[in-house]
Scaffold this motif. Structure first.
Motif, mmCIF file in Angstrom:
data_model
loop_
_atom_site.group_PDB
_atom_site.id
_atom_site.type_symbol
_atom_site.label_atom_id
_atom_site.label_comp_id
_atom_site.label_asym_id
_atom_site.label_seq_id
_atom_site.Cartn_x
_atom_site.Cartn_y
_atom_site.Cartn_z
ATOM 1 N N LEU A 20 0.703 -1.189 0.106
ATOM 2 C CA LEU A 20 -0.040 -0.129 -0.134
ATOM 3 C C LEU A 20 0.768 1.281 0.077
ATOM 4 O O LEU A 20 0.529 2.248 0.371
ATOM 5 C CB LEU A 20 -0.993 0.100 1.212
ATOM 6 N N GLU A 21 1.894 1.074 -0.394
ATOM 7 C CA GLU A 21 3.008 2.243 -0.436
ATOM 8 C C GLU A 21 2.283 3.480 -1.105
ATOM 9 O O GLU A 21 2.606 4.674 -0.841
ATOM 10 C CB GLU A 21 4.480 1.968 -0.990
ATOM 11 N N THR A 22 1.696 3.156 -2.301
ATOM 12 C CA THR A 22 1.208 4.229 -3.113
ATOM 13 C C THR A 22 0.074 5.069 -2.302
ATOM 14 O O THR A 22 -0.291 6.225 -2.771
ATOM 15 C CB THR A 22 0.640 4.080 -4.516
ATOM 16 N N LEU A 23 -0.726 4.474 -1.381
ATOM 17 C CA LEU A 23 -1.436 4.912 -0.383
ATOM 18 C C LEU A 23 -0.887 5.689 0.710
ATOM 19 O O LEU A 23 -1.905 6.146 1.451
ATOM 20 C CB LEU A 23 -2.742 3.945 -0.292
ATOM 21 N N TYR A 24 0.060 5.668 1.013
ATOM 22 C CA TYR A 24 0.682 6.352 2.145
ATOM 23 C C TYR A 24 0.206 7.789 2.385
ATOM 24 O O TYR A 24 -0.347 8.051 3.742
ATOM 25 C CB TYR A 24 2.167 6.400 2.183
ATOM 26 N N PRO A 25 0.134 8.530 1.420
ATOM 27 C CA PRO A 25 -0.489 10.013 1.587
ATOM 28 C C PRO A 25 -1.857 9.959 2.319
ATOM 29 O O PRO A 25 -2.236 11.073 3.013
ATOM 30 C CB PRO A 25 -0.467 10.568 0.305
ATOM 31 N N TRP A 26 -2.768 8.946 1.861
ATOM 32 C CA TRP A 26 -3.800 8.897 2.705
ATOM 33 C C TRP A 26 -3.804 8.355 3.831
ATOM 34 O O TRP A 26 -4.818 8.620 4.841
ATOM 35 C CB TRP A 26 -4.914 7.921 1.770
ATOM 36 N N PHE A 27 -2.902 7.978 4.446
ATOM 37 C CA PHE A 27 -2.592 7.405 6.028
ATOM 38 C C PHE A 27 -2.096 8.651 6.599
ATOM 39 O O PHE A 27 -2.144 8.470 7.967
ATOM 40 C CB PHE A 27 -1.910 6.086 5.995
ATOM 41 N N VAL A 28 -1.449 9.549 6.203
ATOM 42 C CA VAL A 28 -0.711 10.740 6.944
ATOM 43 C C VAL A 28 -1.769 11.352 7.795
ATOM 44 O O VAL A 28 -1.520 11.616 8.943
ATOM 45 C CB VAL A 28 0.098 11.514 5.777
ATOM 46 N N PHE A 29 -2.878 11.670 7.268
ATOM 47 C CA PHE A 29 -3.672 12.694 8.000
ATOM 48 C C PHE A 29 -4.408 11.913 9.274
ATOM 49 O O PHE A 29 -4.271 12.418 10.350
ATOM 50 C CB PHE A 29 -4.920 13.312 7.153
ATOM 51 N N PRO A 30 -4.915 10.688 9.166
ATOM 52 C CA PRO A 30 -5.362 10.008 10.285
ATOM 53 C C PRO A 30 -4.560 9.766 11.308
ATOM 54 O O PRO A 30 -4.507 9.869 12.681
ATOM 55 C CB PRO A 30 -5.974 8.771 9.739
ATOM 56 N N PHE A 31 -3.095 9.349 10.998
ATOM 57 C CA PHE A 31 -2.133 8.942 11.906
ATOM 58 C C PHE A 31 -1.615 10.376 12.616
ATOM 59 O O PHE A 31 -1.439 10.309 13.900
ATOM 60 C CB PHE A 31 -0.908 8.459 11.182
ATOM 61 N N CYS A 32 -1.642 11.431 11.760
ATOM 62 C CA CYS A 32 -0.976 12.728 12.330
ATOM 63 C C CYS A 32 -2.170 13.234 13.291
ATOM 64 O O CYS A 32 -1.723 13.867 14.382
ATOM 65 C CB CYS A 32 -0.643 13.707 11.324
ATOM 66 N N THR A 33 -3.320 13.087 12.892
ATOM 67 C CA THR A 33 -4.326 13.345 13.730
ATOM 68 C C THR A 33 -4.268 12.525 14.998
ATOM 69 O O THR A 33 -4.563 13.465 16.225
ATOM 70 C CB THR A 33 -5.782 13.322 13.150
ATOM 71 N N MET A 34 -4.310 11.329 14.974
ATOM 72 C CA MET A 34 -4.405 10.521 16.111
ATOM 73 C C MET A 34 -3.328 10.887 17.179
ATOM 74 O O MET A 34 -3.225 11.118 18.597
ATOM 75 C CB MET A 34 -4.358 9.032 15.795
ATOM 76 N N TYR A 35 -1.873 11.127 16.522
ATOM 77 C CA TYR A 35 -0.887 11.476 17.425
ATOM 78 C C TYR A 35 -1.014 13.039 18.251
ATOM 79 O O TYR A 35 -0.821 13.284 19.276
ATOM 80 C CB TYR A 35 0.595 11.553 16.546
ATOM 81 N N VAL A 37 -3.940 14.225 18.860
ATOM 82 C CA VAL A 37 -4.890 14.288 19.931
ATOM 83 C C VAL A 37 -4.154 13.584 21.227
ATOM 84 O O VAL A 37 -4.572 14.071 22.390
ATOM 85 C CB VAL A 37 -5.939 13.416 19.279
ATOM 86 N N ALA A 38 -3.338 12.775 20.933
ATOM 87 C CA ALA A 38 -2.731 11.830 21.982
ATOM 88 C C ALA A 38 -1.815 12.714 22.730
ATOM 89 O O ALA A 38 -1.767 12.804 23.910
ATOM 90 C CB ALA A 38 -1.996 10.554 21.542
ATOM 91 N N LEU A 39 -0.942 13.485 21.966
ATOM 92 C CA LEU A 39 -0.033 14.547 22.780
ATOM 93 C C LEU A 39 -0.568 15.653 23.435
ATOM 94 O O LEU A 39 -0.362 15.975 24.618
ATOM 95 C CB LEU A 39 1.187 14.652 21.517
ATOM 96 N N VAL A 40 -1.519 16.340 22.752
ATOM 97 C CA VAL A 40 -2.175 17.487 23.265
ATOM 98 C C VAL A 40 -3.178 17.100 24.355
ATOM 99 O O VAL A 40 -3.150 17.425 25.347
ATOM 100 C CB VAL A 40 -2.969 18.090 22.232
ATOM 101 N N GLY A 41 -3.922 15.969 24.205
ATOM 102 C CA GLY A 41 -4.894 15.574 25.116
ATOM 103 C C GLY A 41 -4.321 14.979 26.347
ATOM 104 O O GLY A 41 -4.652 15.594 27.596
ATOM 105 N N ASN A 42 -3.132 14.364 26.391
ATOM 106 C CA ASN A 42 -2.565 14.090 27.530
ATOM 107 C C ASN A 42 -1.707 14.809 28.312
ATOM 108 O O ASN A 42 -1.578 15.012 29.389
ATOM 109 C CB ASN A 42 -1.650 12.506 27.262
ATOM 110 N N SER A 43 -1.161 15.920 27.456
ATOM 111 C CA SER A 43 -0.462 17.189 28.040
ATOM 112 C C SER A 43 -1.410 17.961 28.730
ATOM 113 O O SER A 43 -1.107 18.531 29.929
ATOM 114 C CB SER A 43 0.380 17.745 26.921
ATOM 115 N N LEU A 44 -2.369 17.972 28.246
ATOM 116 C CA LEU A 44 -3.555 18.803 28.716
ATOM 117 C C LEU A 44 -3.950 18.375 30.008
ATOM 118 O O LEU A 44 -4.246 19.121 31.152
ATOM 119 C CB LEU A 44 -4.537 19.144 27.821
ATOM 120 N N ILE A 45 -4.127 16.977 30.085
ATOM 121 C CA ILE A 45 -4.702 16.412 31.139
ATOM 122 C C ILE A 45 -3.529 16.551 32.439
ATOM 123 O O ILE A 45 -3.951 16.868 33.645
ATOM 124 C CB ILE A 45 -4.982 14.940 31.025
ATOM 125 N N LEU A 46 -2.369 16.511 31.957
ATOM 126 C CA LEU A 46 -1.143 16.584 32.991
ATOM 127 C C LEU A 46 -1.262 18.023 33.527
ATOM 128 O O LEU A 46 -0.922 18.330 34.676
ATOM 129 C CB LEU A 46 0.116 16.144 32.546
#
Length: 311
Positions: A20-35, A37-46
């Motif tokens: 699925l190497e040709t589809l990597y651009p489609w995976f960038v947005f969801p993975f960047c969004t999840m990271y 949310v994870a970093l900002v959300g947990n930093s905000l909780i702390l």
């Protein structure tokens, strides 16, 4: 890379989503969004728990530990996962791979231990509410945090050194987008029995034992709740456990699901297994800040107040 049949690799090749190497651009947005949310959300909780003295209570201090562990897991996997999908960079040097393996497993062990501590916290709060703050004092909570951190580091400390002194025989391709002990242990051509035995002992004494004790804690909680005479009291007692039960499910259900798919759905494409493995590590750090922000009244009120002040 090597002059003989046995060598120490300079780097490993990580695996993204094969085919699925040709589809990597489609995976960038969801993975960047999840990271994000994870970093900002947990930093905000702390940050919220640190700056609000009203939240310096056992339940929220354990939540801060959970947020710290999940920040560690997210930060450990982020460079290689996004490096693959953004830039196609799938090489990682041997020492960096060992460090990433150590970080991922250490923070995961800490996360599992914190979930167990939080289940004990809920049991104490329901079983003996009058003595709750007297039993779970700040020094004891600080001590439990130190024990959890020391335990995770101590258990994982020998594994990188054992791997570093093993001979490798030409194969340096890992099956995930990050370095895991289960992947690395398959590459050496020397005796890996000590690594395998130690790895099994670590998994059994942490994830296996923690999950068993969490189940026992909730059995005791349920037994205590059933002893409460009023229906409103039972509902209120169980209501204090909802966020933690969701966190436990968010942690263990993806892990078990990935294991079952890997075990029984062998005909699935490798990309499916690898995608689920990537998502599995990201689900708890992404969802837990949302769960606690929505379900926990005190944190929700503080976040709303901060948002209104900024407006």
């Amino acid at each position: 890379m090597f002059n003989s049949s046995q060598f120490t690799p300079k780097y490993f090749l990580l695996t993204g989503l094969p085919g699925l190497e040709t589809l990597y651009p489609w995976f960038v947005f969801p993975f960047c969004t999840m990271y994000l949310v994870a970093l900002v959300g947990n930093s905000l909780i702390l940050t919220v728990i640190k700056k609000n003295t009203s939240l310096h209570q056992p339940m929220y201090l354990f939540l801060a530990m959970l947020a710290f562990a999940e920040l560690g897991v997210s930060a450990s996997t982020l460079p290689t996962v996004l490096g693959i999908f953004l830039f196609g960079a799938n090489e990682i040097c041997f020492e960096a791979c060992l460090l990433q393996m150590f970080s991922i497993h250490s923070f995961s062990i800490m996360e599992s231990g914190v979930l167990l501590a939080m289940s004990v916290d809920r049991f104490v709060a329901i079983y003996n509410p009058l003595w709750y703050t007297a039993i779970l004092t700040l020094p004891r909570i600080a001590g439990s945090a130190a024990v959890l951190g020391l335990k995770s580091v101590t258990l994982m400390f020998p594994l990188p050194f054992l791997l570093k002194h093993l001979p490798f025989c030409g194969h340096n391709v890992l099956s995930h987008s990050y370095c895991l002990h289960s992947d690395l242990i398959q590459l050496p051509c020397g005796n890996t029995r000590p690594n395998s035995i130690l790895g099994l002992c670590i998994v059994t004494s942490t994830f296996g034992l923690d999950s068993l004790l969490i189940v026992i804690s909730y059995m005791l909680i349920l037994y205590t709740v059933l002893g409460i005479s009023s229906g409103e009291g039972r509902q209120k007692a169980l209501g204090t456990c909802v966020s933690h039960m969701c966190a436990v499910l968010v942690y263990y259900v993806p892990m078990i699901s990935v294991a079952l798919v890997h075990r029984f759905v062998k005909q699935a494409a490798p990309a499916v297994h690898l995608f689920l493995a990537n998502v599995c590590l990201l689900v708890p750090p992404v969802l837990n800040p949302i769960i606690y922000s929505v379900k926990t009244k005190q944190i929700r009120q503080v976040l709303i107040r901060l948002f209104l002040q900024r407006k």
